[in-house]
Scaffold this motif. Structure first.
Motif, PDB file in Angstrom:
ATOM      1  N   THR A   4     -65.508  11.194  37.618  1.00  0.00           N
ATOM      2  CA  THR A   4     -65.023  11.696  36.327  1.00  0.00           C
ATOM      3  C   THR A   4     -63.549  12.069  36.358  1.00  0.00           C
ATOM      4  O   THR A   4     -63.070  12.743  35.458  1.00  0.00           O
ATOM      5  CB  THR A   4     -65.829  12.935  35.897  1.00  0.00           C
ATOM      6  N   GLU A   5     -62.816  11.609  37.372  1.00  0.00           N
ATOM      7  CA  GLU A   5     -61.481  12.150  37.619  1.00  0.00           C
ATOM      8  C   GLU A   5     -60.514  11.996  36.450  1.00  0.00           C
ATOM      9  O   GLU A   5     -59.745  12.911  36.153  1.00  0.00           O
ATOM     10  CB  GLU A   5     -60.886  11.504  38.869  1.00  0.00           C
ATOM     11  N   ILE A   6     -60.526  10.863  35.778  1.00  0.00           N
ATOM     12  CA  ILE A   6     -59.534  10.674  34.721  1.00  0.00           C
ATOM     13  C   ILE A   6     -60.167  10.625  33.342  1.00  0.00           C
ATOM     14  O   ILE A   6     -59.529  10.220  32.372  1.00  0.00           O
ATOM     15  CB  ILE A   6     -58.712   9.388  34.948  1.00  0.00           C
ATOM     16  N   TRP A   7     -61.424  11.097  33.241  1.00  0.00           N
ATOM     17  CA  TRP A   7     -62.099  11.000  31.956  1.00  0.00           C
ATOM     18  C   TRP A   7     -62.439  12.386  31.402  1.00  0.00           C
ATOM     19  O   TRP A   7     -62.734  13.304  32.149  1.00  0.00           O
ATOM     20  CB  TRP A   7     -63.381  10.170  32.077  1.00  0.00           C
ATOM     21  N   ALA A   8     -62.423  12.504  30.103  1.00  0.00           N
ATOM     22  CA  ALA A   8     -62.692  13.782  29.445  1.00  0.00           C
ATOM     23  C   ALA A   8     -64.201  13.983  29.298  1.00  0.00           C
ATOM     24  O   ALA A   8     -64.770  13.851  28.218  1.00  0.00           O
ATOM     25  CB  ALA A   8     -62.012  13.831  28.081  1.00  0.00           C
ATOM     26  N   VAL A   9     -64.872  14.253  30.411  1.00  0.00           N
ATOM     27  CA  VAL A   9     -66.311  14.496  30.391  1.00  0.00           C
ATOM     28  C   VAL A   9     -66.582  15.788  31.145  1.00  0.00           C
ATOM     29  O   VAL A   9     -65.767  16.253  31.933  1.00  0.00           O
ATOM     30  CB  VAL A   9     -67.088  13.335  31.030  1.00  0.00           C
ATOM     31  N   ASP A  10     -67.719  16.377  30.898  1.00  0.00           N
ATOM     32  CA  ASP A  10     -68.083  17.647  31.513  1.00  0.00           C
ATOM     33  C   ASP A  10     -69.496  17.540  32.059  1.00  0.00           C
ATOM     34  O   ASP A  10     -70.447  18.038  31.457  1.00  0.00           O
ATOM     35  CB  ASP A  10     -67.978  18.776  30.495  1.00  0.00           C
ATOM     36  N   PRO A  11     -69.662  16.873  33.203  1.00  0.00           N
ATOM     37  CA  PRO A  11     -71.016  16.684  33.734  1.00  0.00           C
ATOM     38  C   PRO A  11     -71.581  17.977  34.297  1.00  0.00           C
ATOM     39  O   PRO A  11     -70.848  18.909  34.626  1.00  0.00           O
ATOM     40  CB  PRO A  11     -70.802  15.654  34.843  1.00  0.00           C
ATOM     41  N   THR A  12     -72.900  18.023  34.417  1.00  0.00           N
ATOM     42  CA  THR A  12     -73.538  19.126  35.126  1.00  0.00           C
ATOM     43  C   THR A  12     -73.365  18.908  36.621  1.00  0.00           C
ATOM     44  O   THR A  12     -72.814  17.902  37.067  1.00  0.00           O
ATOM     45  CB  THR A  12     -75.034  19.197  34.791  1.00  0.00           C
ATOM     46  N   ASN A  13     -73.858  19.856  37.403  1.00  0.00           N
ATOM     47  CA  ASN A  13     -73.810  19.692  38.858  1.00  0.00           C
ATOM     48  C   ASN A  13     -74.959  18.862  39.393  1.00  0.00           C
ATOM     49  O   ASN A  13     -75.060  18.642  40.601  1.00  0.00           O
ATOM     50  CB  ASN A  13     -73.795  21.064  39.536  1.00  0.00           C
TER      51      ASN A  13
END
Length: 803
Positions: free
Chosen positions: A502-511
């Motif tokens: 997800t390094e360059i993307w505007a996402v907010d994943p869970t752990n």
């Protein structure tokens, strides 16, 4: 290391429409003798110091500081040698203006700073003003690491006695008898080289396009206080720039920030128009911006549909400088026209100069690189080669029809020897036409032996193509000894190029994340999974002891029409698994573990192998399983398709491949999968969605998750009356085997490598309930199978040796 081929690796010679011509540089370092160094070398003027347009001649001398280095961060110690000469100084430790100021105080008449970036030996950066900039009155320049390395020894031994530094605005005009506008002033005083100003061009929105007198891109977070000279043919007398990075940095126009640069009205009276081509020099650094051109024949009252271009430039590109030509359509019978450039700025910048209009008929056929079929898996074991299917989209971006077009596929081996060639006739391809989904009737099955292949789609017509740079598109694929993979390893590429998913993307994943790859086995019977590999970007001290990674292998029986809907829980059957705790791991970027079979309840069974089948699609996934949801997220390594060879990115983008396979009802797919919104313990309920191969959230993202296979050992008669446990596992120097037999028996223990070699063995007499010991001193780190031979058959155990 995987060696990428150049664009001209085939016998198909593809020219350039002068698209990479840089033009004459404004600044230069000239050496006339000795002969082995004679020539003109690029330099770049600093943002400070004397900028007079004069030529400086002198002896080159390295300025020495008190520490004996050539950095000049303090008063120089060899002022007697430097006085009246040109000081050369190495970059590093202190600011550029400090170096120049100390050289000036030591008597230098000019200063040249040597870049120290050995990884980019031809790079020359702008030297920004610093603390002493206002006090520097001599000319100051930078040259590349490569230039300095070439001449350094001759400067130090005194054999290079003289150099010239030029700081001239010498305009080299673009040439050609077919140019009808842009060079010099037209009847209304307008022109295309932005000499002294906009010259009749208009800008639609403030804080977008601006004129820069020095031919430089200045400011923004990327460049900081530095600048980037454009070096267009006439850049020294002005360019136009749209610096999206700067406008976001100062919040005058955050992205997406759109601006139009509109040309003056251009008369076509008295001209026998064959076709119109707009040609220009552009400098850019690309992130996610979009570039368009539009045409008007009624003075700008209405505009044609926009033509998008520059899609070939990757996200997070380096600085790009090139000459570009865009054939225009829709101008038949027109007596005048104007055009406009539209920039949807989303980082970093776009600069234009030396815009001309040519009267030329151009055929510009193109392979559409965003849609052509490649191998479903980048790497496939020699035992599992299967037919490859081919398809591509093509177009004609020119202003004239191409006759008898044909689409070709050529495949060569690592010796560049052709091994296959196929052709599909297309007929005539008219101006502006796109031909989609051209299927090839031929397929290609690689030989069942390790080999690295390069393929190319090539389009041709009867006529000469005006831009042969886009007539072919390359892709790679490998046949390996025993490995499935969708990426080349970092060792093969020679750099740590992979990033967090997800390094360059505007996402907010869970752990609680799942990532995975799909692999197809046409001949799985008799084979089993040996080991799998994946990587994490995290540092071990950040996550050590915080949780585990579980790896699962599923049979995937797609039921709903293709990869787009993902891998749903009802479509998959668990056949293999293993878990690794995140502790005492030597290299998080390359973690290797064995894979075990499962029992009838789906639990890990270390006594059984993974049973593989013929003609079966598998999905290999890794789940992050932190003990505490507040733990720093485990950053699985992936590659987002940009930053390396463009053909590599296209080799792992399987949208067109999956389209072909789905159309043929093959139930065989390529690509990667993910689930980024899991909760603790819900892995069995997750749907694994395609990761950037059929949707745009993670464009071109592919997972680093390899799988090795080997011949199954289940061909031995299994001793079902016996049991055995091995420990420690992983083991280092000794391996213990606790054996329980129904009857006393002689036992032989063999440790077998993946290639079938027996690397350690020992025989034991009269064994029943016994602890056996196997010495591992001469066994290398790796994954092995322990075969425990009894009078009634064989037991097998996976063993990891880790030293």
């Amino acid at each position: 290391m995987r060696i990428f081929f150049t664009k001209h690796f085939l016998l198909v010679v593809l020219g350039f429409l002068s698209l990479q011509v840089m033009g004459q540089r404004i600044n230069h370092l000239i050496i006339e003798s000795p002969a082995n160094l004679a020539g003109e070398y690029p330099i770049q003027r600093a943002a400070f110091g004397d900028k007079a347009e004069v030529e400086v001649t002198g002896k080159p001398v390295f300025a020495v500081g008190p520490n004996g280095k050539y950095e000049a961060c303090e008063a120089i110690t060899n002022a007697a040698e430097v006085t009246g000469n040109i000081a050369f100084i190495d970059r590093g430790t202190c600011g550029f203006s400090v170096k120049a100021y100390n050289a000036q105080n030591g008597g230098a008449i000019a200063v040249v700073v040597c870049n120290n970036n050995a990884n980019s030996p031809n790079e020359i950066i702008g030297m920004a003003a610093g603390d002493f900039a206002d006090q520097v009155t001599i000319p100051a320049f930078m040259t590349s690491y490569a230039t300095c390395q070439k001449i350094r020894a001759s400067i130090l031994d005194g054999t290079l006695e003289s150099v010239k530094l030029g700081n001239f605005c010498k305009v080299t005009d673009v040439e050609g008898d077919d140019i009808i506008w842009g060079i010099g002033e037209d009847a209304n005083g307008n022109r295309g080289d932005f000499k002294g100003g906009l010259n009749g061009w208009t800008i639609s929105t403030e804080n977008t396009w601006v004129w820069n007198a020095d031919g430089e891109v200045v400011g923004g977070q990327y460049l900081g206080g530095d600048f980037r000279s454009v070096f267009s043919p006439s850049g020294c007398n002005g360019i136009v720039v749209f610096n999206s990075d700067l406008y976001d940095f100062n919040q005058s126009c955050p992205p997406v920030c759109t601006g139009e640069l509109v040309s003056p009205n251009i008369s076509l009276d008295g001209i026998n128009v064959e076709g119109i081509v707009v040609e220009f020099t552009q400098a850019l650094r690309q992130y996610r911006s979009k570039y368009f051109i539009a045409v008007s024949t009624d003075g700008g009252a209405t505009w044609s549909d926009t033509l998008q271009f520059n899609q070939e430039h990757p996200t997070n590109s380096a600085h790009i400088l090139e000459r570009k030509a865009l054939p225009l359509t829709g101008l038949d019978g027109a007596t005048q026209f104007r055009f406009k450039f539209i920039y949807e700025g989303n980082y970093y910048y776009w600069a234009l100069d030396d815009i001309v209009v040519r009267n030329a008929k151009v055929i510009d056929t193109k392979i559409e690189t965003n849609f052509f079929a490649v191998a479903p898996s980048l790497k496939v074991p020699q035992s599992q080669v299967a037919p490859m299917y081919f398809l591509a989209d093509v177009s004609n971006k020119g202003n004239a029809t191409g006759s008898n077009a044909s689409l070709n596929v050529v495949i060569v081996d690592s010796n560049e020897s052709p091994v296959a060639a196929f052709t599909e006739p297309l007929g005539d391809i008219s101006s502006g036409q796109t031909i989609e989904n051209t299927f090839f009737s031929d397929t290609f099955t690689p030989d069942a032996k390790p080999e690295a292949y390069v393929g190319a789609y090539v389009i041709s017509t009867d006529e000469e193509d005006g831009n042969e740079n886009n007539n072919q598109a390359l892709f790679y694929f490998d046949v390996t000894e025993n490995t499935f993979a969708n990426l080349y390893t970092e060792d093969e590429i020679g750099q740590a190029y992979m990033k967090d998913v997800t390094e360059i993307w505007a996402v907010d994943p869970t752990n609680y994340v799942t990532i995975g790859n799909s692999y197809y086995l046409p001949k799985g019977n008799g084979w089993t999974v040996d080991k799998v590999r994946f990587g994490l970007k995290n540092q071990l001290d950040e996550i050590e002891g915080t949780g585990q990674i579980r790896v699962d292998l599923f049979e995937w029986d797609d039921q709903d029409g293709g990869v787009v809907r993902g891998v749903e829980p009802t479509e998959r059957t668990l056949v293999g698994t293993n878990t690794i705790f995140l502790e005492e791991i030597d290299n998080l970027r390359n973690i290797e573990i064995p894979l075990f079979g499962v029992d009838e309840d789906g639990n890990q069974d270390e006594d059984s192998e993974v049973v593989l089948k013929d003609n079966t699609q598998y999905v290999l996934v890794a789940h992050s399983q932190p003990f505490d949801p507040s733990t720093p997220r485990y950053q699985f390594l992936t590659y987002n398709g940009f930053g390396l060879d463009d053909a590599y990115a296209r080799s792992i983008y399987t949208e067109a491949t999956n389209f072909v396979l789905d159309s043929l009802d093959k139930k065989r797919y390529g690509g990667s999968f993910y689930n980024d919104d899991g909760t603790q313990g819900d892995e069995a309920d997750r749907t694994f969605s395609p990761l950037g191969n059929n949707q745009t959230l993670y464009s071109f993202t592919v997972v680093y998750l390899e799988m090795d296979i080997k011949k199954s050992t289940s061909t031995y008669n299994v001793d079902n009356t016996a049991s055995a446990k091995v420990f420690p596992n992983p083991a280092a120097r000794e391996l213990y085997i606790d054996v329980t037999l129904e009857n006393t028996s002689n036992v032989k223990v063999e440790l077998v490598a993946i290639d079938g070699r027996v690397v350690a063995s020992k025989s034991f007499d009269a064994v029943k309930d016994s602890r056996l010991k196997l010495n591992l001193n001469n066994v290398a780190s790796g994954t092995y199978t322990a075969l425990i031979h009894t009078d009634k058959g064989v037991l097998s155990k996976k063993v990891v040796v880790q030293k």
